[in-house]
Design a protein around this motif. Structure first.
Motif, PDB file in Angstrom:
ATOM      1  N   PHE A   1      38.371  33.626  34.399  1.00 43.30           N
ATOM      2  CA  PHE A   1      37.247  32.756  34.736  1.00 43.30           C
ATOM      3  C   PHE A   1      37.693  31.643  35.674  1.00 43.30           C
ATOM      4  O   PHE A   1      36.955  31.221  36.551  1.00 43.30           O
ATOM      5  CB  PHE A   1      36.645  32.174  33.451  1.00 43.30           C
ATOM      6  CG  PHE A   1      35.437  31.315  33.679  1.00 43.30           C
ATOM      7  CD1 PHE A   1      34.193  31.904  33.910  1.00 43.30           C
ATOM      8  CD2 PHE A   1      35.529  29.935  33.669  1.00 43.30           C
ATOM      9  CE1 PHE A   1      33.072  31.114  34.131  1.00 43.30           C
ATOM     10  CE2 PHE A   1      34.413  29.146  33.880  1.00 43.30           C
ATOM     11  CZ  PHE A   1      33.184  29.739  34.105  1.00 43.30           C
ATOM     12  N   ASP A   2      38.925  31.165  35.464  1.00 37.62           N
ATOM     13  CA  ASP A   2      39.505  30.111  36.293  1.00 37.62           C
ATOM     14  C   ASP A   2      41.023  30.262  36.237  1.00 37.62           C
ATOM     15  O   ASP A   2      41.537  31.178  35.605  1.00 37.62           O
ATOM     16  CB  ASP A   2      39.078  28.732  35.774  1.00 37.62           C
ATOM     17  CG  ASP A   2      39.145  27.641  36.856  1.00 37.62           C
ATOM     18  OD1 ASP A   2      39.815  27.838  37.881  1.00 37.62           O
ATOM     19  OD2 ASP A   2      38.512  26.586  36.654  1.00 37.62           O
ATOM     20  N   LEU A   3      41.727  29.367  36.869  1.00 37.96           N
ATOM     21  CA  LEU A   3      43.183  29.395  36.868  1.00 37.96           C
ATOM     22  C   LEU A   3      43.712  29.170  35.453  1.00 37.96           C
ATOM     23  O   LEU A   3      43.072  28.465  34.659  1.00 37.96           O
ATOM     24  CB  LEU A   3      43.731  28.301  37.790  1.00 37.96           C
ATOM     25  CG  LEU A   3      43.367  28.437  39.266  1.00 37.96           C
ATOM     26  CD1 LEU A   3      43.821  27.188  40.025  1.00 37.96           C
ATOM     27  CD2 LEU A   3      44.010  29.681  39.858  1.00 37.96           C
ATOM     28  N   PRO A   4      44.887  29.752  35.136  1.00 37.66           N
ATOM     29  CA  PRO A   4      45.484  29.472  33.828  1.00 37.66           C
ATOM     30  C   PRO A   4      45.611  27.961  33.614  1.00 37.66           C
ATOM     31  O   PRO A   4      45.970  27.220  34.525  1.00 37.66           O
ATOM     32  CB  PRO A   4      46.864  30.132  33.921  1.00 37.66           C
ATOM     33  CG  PRO A   4      46.654  31.251  34.899  1.00 37.66           C
ATOM     34  CD  PRO A   4      45.684  30.697  35.919  1.00 37.66           C
ATOM     35  N   GLY A   5      45.267  27.530  32.434  1.00 40.93           N
ATOM     36  CA  GLY A   5      45.274  26.106  32.122  1.00 40.93           C
ATOM     37  C   GLY A   5      43.928  25.440  32.357  1.00 40.93           C
ATOM     38  O   GLY A   5      43.698  24.323  31.905  1.00 40.93           O
ATOM     39  N   LYS A   6      43.038  26.113  33.091  1.00 39.97           N
ATOM     40  CA  LYS A   6      41.704  25.578  33.369  1.00 39.97           C
ATOM     41  C   LYS A   6      40.606  26.547  32.953  1.00 39.97           C
ATOM     42  O   LYS A   6      39.436  26.290  33.175  1.00 39.97           O
ATOM     43  CB  LYS A   6      41.557  25.272  34.859  1.00 39.97           C
ATOM     44  CG  LYS A   6      42.475  24.193  35.350  1.00 39.97           C
ATOM     45  CD  LYS A   6      42.228  23.905  36.812  1.00 39.97           C
ATOM     46  CE  LYS A   6      43.130  22.781  37.259  1.00 39.97           C
ATOM     47  NZ  LYS A   6      42.776  22.305  38.580  1.00 39.97           N
TER      48      LYS A   6
END
Length: 101
Positions: A27-32
């Motif tokens: 869905f988004d970058l890892p961590g976000k």
């Protein structure tokens, strides 16, 4: 995509549940990634509050085996399944949730 499967079996008249998860939501970058975060916290919260659960998490594949299921465990597992199904419905490109058994 994260793929989560809950597998229910019976062994010697005792109900057991295995939870398997792998992948990244994307869905988004890892961590976000809010989908990944939601699934991660649901799995951790549930398995930490079950009466008897063995967890193996190597960072790629998550496996939890639930043994000796009592009434409280049934409620936790039902809530986990309902919530994962809701997230999978809302984010079908990011989470696949299936049950078996």
């Amino acid at each position: 995509m994260i793929k989560v499967q809950m597998i229910e079996t019976r062994r010697f008249n005792e109900r057991q549940v295995s939870i398997r998860a792998s992948g990244h939501a994307g869905f988004d970058l890892p961590g976000k990634d809010i989908v990944c975060a939601a699934v991660s916290i649901l799995l951790e919260h549930t398995t930490q509050n079950l009466t008897s659960c063995r967890v193996n998490d190597d960072g790629i594949n998550y496996k939890a085996d639930v043994l000796n299921i009592d009434e409280g465990d049934k409620r936790l597992l039902r809530a986990l399944g309902n919530t994962l199904a809701t997230i999978a419905h809302q984010y079908p490109d990011n989470l696949s949730f299936t049950t078996k058994g």
